[in-house]
Design an enzyme around this catalytic site. Structure first.
Site, PDB file in Angstrom:
ATOM      1  N   ASP A   1     -17.058  14.875  15.086  1.00  0.00           N
ATOM      2  CA  ASP A   1     -16.736  14.896  13.831  1.00  0.00           C
ATOM      3  C   ASP A   1     -16.074  13.671  13.195  1.00  0.00           C
ATOM      4  OD1 ASP A   1     -16.104  17.043  11.477  1.00  0.00           O
ATOM      5  OD2 ASP A   1     -16.208  18.401  13.237  1.00  0.00           O
TER       6      ASP A   1
ATOM      7  N   HIS B   1     -17.813  27.043  11.811  1.00  0.00           N
ATOM      8  CA  HIS B   1     -16.280  27.421  12.086  1.00  0.00           C
ATOM      9  C   HIS B   1     -15.719  27.800  10.931  1.00  0.00           C
ATOM     10  CE1 HIS B   1     -16.369  23.324  10.687  1.00  0.00           C
ATOM     11  NE2 HIS B   1     -15.195  23.463  10.522  1.00  0.00           N
ATOM     12  N   ASP B   2     -16.361  27.569   9.634  1.00  0.00           N
ATOM     13  CA  ASP B   2     -15.856  28.010   8.322  1.00  0.00           C
ATOM     14  C   ASP B   2     -16.338  29.333   7.894  1.00  0.00           C
ATOM     15  OD1 ASP B   2     -14.277  25.302   8.439  1.00  0.00           O
ATOM     16  OD2 ASP B   2     -15.921  24.518   7.293  1.00  0.00           O
TER      17      ASP B   2
ATOM     18  N   ASP C   1     -17.436  15.313   7.800  1.00  0.00           N
ATOM     19  CA  ASP C   1     -16.862  16.219   7.172  1.00  0.00           C
ATOM     20  C   ASP C   1     -16.717  15.862   5.536  1.00  0.00           C
ATOM     21  OD1 ASP C   1     -14.859  18.573   7.393  1.00  0.00           O
ATOM     22  OD2 ASP C   1     -13.496  17.403   6.703  1.00  0.00           O
TER      23      ASP C   1
ATOM     24  N   GLU D   1     -21.641  17.166   6.015  1.00  0.00           N
ATOM     25  CA  GLU D   1     -21.326  18.467   5.539  1.00  0.00           C
ATOM     26  C   GLU D   1     -21.377  18.196   4.090  1.00  0.00           C
ATOM     27  OE1 GLU D   1     -17.941  21.819   5.499  1.00  0.00           O
ATOM     28  OE2 GLU D   1     -17.612  19.560   5.204  1.00  0.00           O
TER      29      GLU D   1
HETATM   30  O1  TEU Z   1     -15.023  22.255   5.274  1.00  0.00           O
HETATM   31  C1  TEU Z   1     -15.077  21.779   3.807  1.00  0.00           C
HETATM   32  C2  TEU Z   1     -15.293  23.162   2.957  1.00  0.00           C
HETATM   33  O2  TEU Z   1     -15.604  23.012   1.745  1.00  0.00           O
HETATM   34  C3  TEU Z   1     -14.691  24.338   3.382  1.00  0.00           C
HETATM   35  O3  TEU Z   1     -13.252  24.335   3.837  1.00  0.00           O
HETATM   36  C4  TEU Z   1     -14.788  25.540   2.492  1.00  0.00           C
HETATM   37  O4  TEU Z   1     -13.702  25.420   1.516  1.00  0.00           O
HETATM   38  C5  TEU Z   1     -14.833  26.577   3.154  1.00  0.00           C
HETATM   39  O5  TEU Z   1     -15.825  26.772   4.144  1.00  0.00           O
HETATM   40  C6  TEU Z   1     -14.919  27.767   2.168  1.00  0.00           C
HETATM   41  O6  TEU Z   1     -14.536  28.977   3.073  1.00  0.00           O
HETATM   42  C7  TEU Z   1     -14.561  21.163   6.009  1.00  0.00           C
HETATM   43  C8  TEU Z   1     -14.314  21.554   7.299  1.00  0.00           C
HETATM   44  O7  TEU Z   1     -15.412  22.396   8.097  1.00  0.00           O
HETATM   45  C9  TEU Z   1     -13.199  22.411   7.395  1.00  0.00           C
HETATM   46  O8  TEU Z   1     -12.940  23.107   8.568  1.00  0.00           O
HETATM   47  C10 TEU Z   1     -12.110  21.937   6.919  1.00  0.00           C
HETATM   48  O9  TEU Z   1     -11.037  22.731   6.774  1.00  0.00           O
HETATM   49  C11 TEU Z   1     -12.238  20.969   5.489  1.00  0.00           C
HETATM   50  O10 TEU Z   1     -13.554  20.212   5.642  1.00  0.00           O
HETATM   51  C12 TEU Z   1     -11.198  20.064   5.412  1.00  0.00           C
HETATM   52  O11 TEU Z   1     -11.176  19.162   6.446  1.00  0.00           O
END
Ligand code: TEU
Ligand code: CA
Length: 548
Positions: free
Chosen positions: A98, A326-327, A200, A253
């Site tokens: 990452d 994971h989100d 990210d 992403e």
């Molecule tokens: O995710 C970015 C992001 O847009 C998500 O956190 C989004 O808000 C969420 O999927 C909505 O439910 C990335 C990473 O994947 C995430 O784990 C981090 O928390 C975030 O960036 C900050 O680094």
């Protein structure tokens, strides 16, 4: 179209904290992944994306990095990392890591220095703005993790920007020295032999320095932060100075990037990124929040999104296919049926994931059909996103706690972060200690050991499809054509490369569906999630793959 290893990749995402604990402290770690390298090889994946393993105070579980060139204490040592990389490479599995450089942790040395004074050399690594005349923050922007994006630094009287939590200050990409620091840390890992980066929130790195309020009618539209004026210039510079020097894979992403903008990032003539992933099918905040809950996306719309991305990218770039990470909640709970037809629908989703054009991403645990967990109380959660939202909505705005908990129990990111149940022993064999996040209580029935032992399991179906994809270029490179674009329950398409063709047909829902598809006549049924079939219909969640 040029053929490359990253187009042929079948990616498995590991969230290290939840994968396997090797030393009994309740937290997954690098040695835990080493222990399970043979499992990954057995599944057949050829690339691992590992979520952040860098030093971090873990406010956002590693997405807040305090040292980009060191390993998180809980995860092990640099020697463990080197061993993990070697162990994966020995098994023919590449490793992408990452890259979290839209923001750092507030504990990073750069931010600690930046806070010391306005003339500190690191001050300009971050984004500082004066308050308005009345002391208010510079604008009305909302953080992804609730509240204002501006945090006042009492000592200097200035605000700093944080699109995520206040412990994740945004880095200032306008500063060429900061950019060099990023390129150096990328080289550090590439020189060790890592095979690329998942980047990210990369479309957020270039800001609108006029910091306007939200335009009318688009309050809290978080996509407005994406695709800033200099983002492509920055990515082209990164490509020229770093990426181009290595044979590495990149996947951005891309929250806030829509299909018509995709080729600006990944067009083969652009020299920026190789691939990106979008959010069209997993939702932004409008469809998906703790106050109003979650709107299910009809399959007709879902396949329209996949068709649009495939068509738009065409042969000018390369697509990404995923249903969870994971989100997000667990894919079988979100897009399938996690009770009566858990196994059938998990296999149906695997079919869609592994037979489209674009690099597929399997999220850990989905290969055994893990479901959402039942979170009963706010104290059972760990994720800063849900905890902050609870403070703002329930404690601040008076949203009913029950309504909040009901919504969170559907959409919270912690559903994907429950530890992997390896066996039916205590805590699913994830740890000999106390797990950092509750183990899904279904582990006696859904766990890796049982799935590996059962030839009809979701695991073996994934294994079979991965092998099929690897053995047939048409499943990687073949053109995609939707055969029933208007059917609301059946998703059917062909994948064609020269004289090779596959037809994929799935019933996306739980009712039997009549099937009229002349394209399958005379074709051989290669794979299915049912042992017996009916001629003119598809059973609930039935999936079939036909070949020549
Ligand atoms: O995710 C970015 C992001 O847009 C998500 O956190 C989004 O808000 C969420 O999927 C909505 O439910 C990335 C990473 O994947 C995430 O784990 C981090 O928390 C975030 O960036 C900050 O680094
Ligand atoms: Ca551990």
């Amino acid at each position: 179209m040029t053929k490359t290893w990253w187009k042929e990749a079948i990616v498995y995402q590991i969230y290290p904290r939840s994968f396997k604990d090797s030393n009994g402290d309740g937290i997954g770690d690098l040695r835990g992944i080493i222990e399970k390298a043979d499992y990954l090889a057995e599944l057949g994946v050829n690339v691992v994306w590992m979520s952040p393993h860098f030093k971090s105070p873990n406010v956002d579980n590693g997405y807040d990095v305090s040292d980009y060139c060191d390993v998180m204490d809980e995860f092990g040592t640099m020697a463990d990392f080197d061993e993990l990389l070697a162990v994966l490479h020995q098994r023919g599995i590449k490793l992408i890591i990452d890259l979290v450089v839209n923001h750092s942790s507030d504990q990073h040395k750069w931010f600690q220095e930046a806070k010391k004074s306005k003339d500190n050399p690191y001050r300009d690594y971050y984004i500082w703005q004066k308050p308005k005349e009345n002391g208010d923050p510079p604008n009305d922007w909302e953080s992804y993790f609730s509240g204002s994006v501006w945090e006042l630094d009492e000592a200097s009287g200035e605000y700093y920007l944080h699109l995520f939590c206040k412990e994740q200050p945004d880095l200032n990409w306008e500063n060429p020295q900061l950019r060099e620091e990023v390129y150096n840390l990328m080289r550090f890992w590439l020189d060790k032999g890592v095979d690329g980066f998942r980047m990210d929130v990369i479309p957020l790195i270039s800001k609108d320095w006029t910091f306007p309020n939200y335009p009318e009618g688009r309050f809290a539209d978080l996509t407005l932060y994406a695709n800033g004026a200099r983002v492509h210039e920055f990515l082209q510079e990164m490509n020229e100075k770093v990426l181009r020097q290595y044979d590495c894979m990149t996947v951005g992403e891309c929250f806030g990037v829509f299909a018509h903008q995709a080729l600006d990032y990944i067009g083969e003539d652009r020299n920026e990124l190789q691939t990106i992933y979008h959010f069209d099918h997993v939702g932004g905040r409008e469809e998906h929040n703790f106050e109003h809950g979650w709107t299910e996306i009809p399959m007709l719309k879902l396949k329209g999104i996949f068709e649009r991305w495939d068509f738009t990218i065409g042969d000018k770039g390369w697509n990404t296919i995923y249903f969870g990470n994971h989100d997000n909640q667990r894919v079988v709970s979100r897009f399938g049926n996690d009770t009566t037809f858990r196994v059938e629908s998990a296999k149906m989703l695997a079919t869609l994931l592994l037979t489209q054009r674009g690099t597929p991403y399997i999220y850990q645990g989905d290969e055994i059909g893990m479901t959402n967990c039942d979170f009963k109380d706010i104290s059972e959660y760990n994720d800063v996103q849900v905890l902050n939202a609870y403070k703002v909505l329930v404690e601040g705005k008076g949203v009913s706690a029950q309504q909040f908990l009901d919504n969170a129990n559907q959409i919270a990111r912690d559903h994907a972060r429950n530890p992997i149940p390896w066996t039916n022993e205590a805590n699913g064999g994830f740890t000999s200690g106390t797990p950092w996040l509750k183990v899904n209580p279904k582990y006696p029935e859904i766990n890796v050991a049982d799935a590996v032992a059962d030839q009809d399991s979701v695991f073996h179906y994934y294994h079979e499809l991965i092998a099929l994809r690897k053995a047939n270029e048409a499943l990687t490179y073949g053109a995609y054509c939707d055969l029933l674009p208007n059917h609301a329950a059946i998703w059917a398409y062909s994948r064609t490369l020269e004289d090779k063709q596959f037809i994929i047909v799935v019933n996306f829902y739980g009712n039997e569906e009549a099937l009229h598809l002349p394209e399958i006549e005379g074709k051989t049924l290669l794979v299915s999630n049912y042992a017996t079939h009916k001629d003119g219909s598809l059973q609930p969640y039935e999936a079939r793959i036909y070949g020549m």
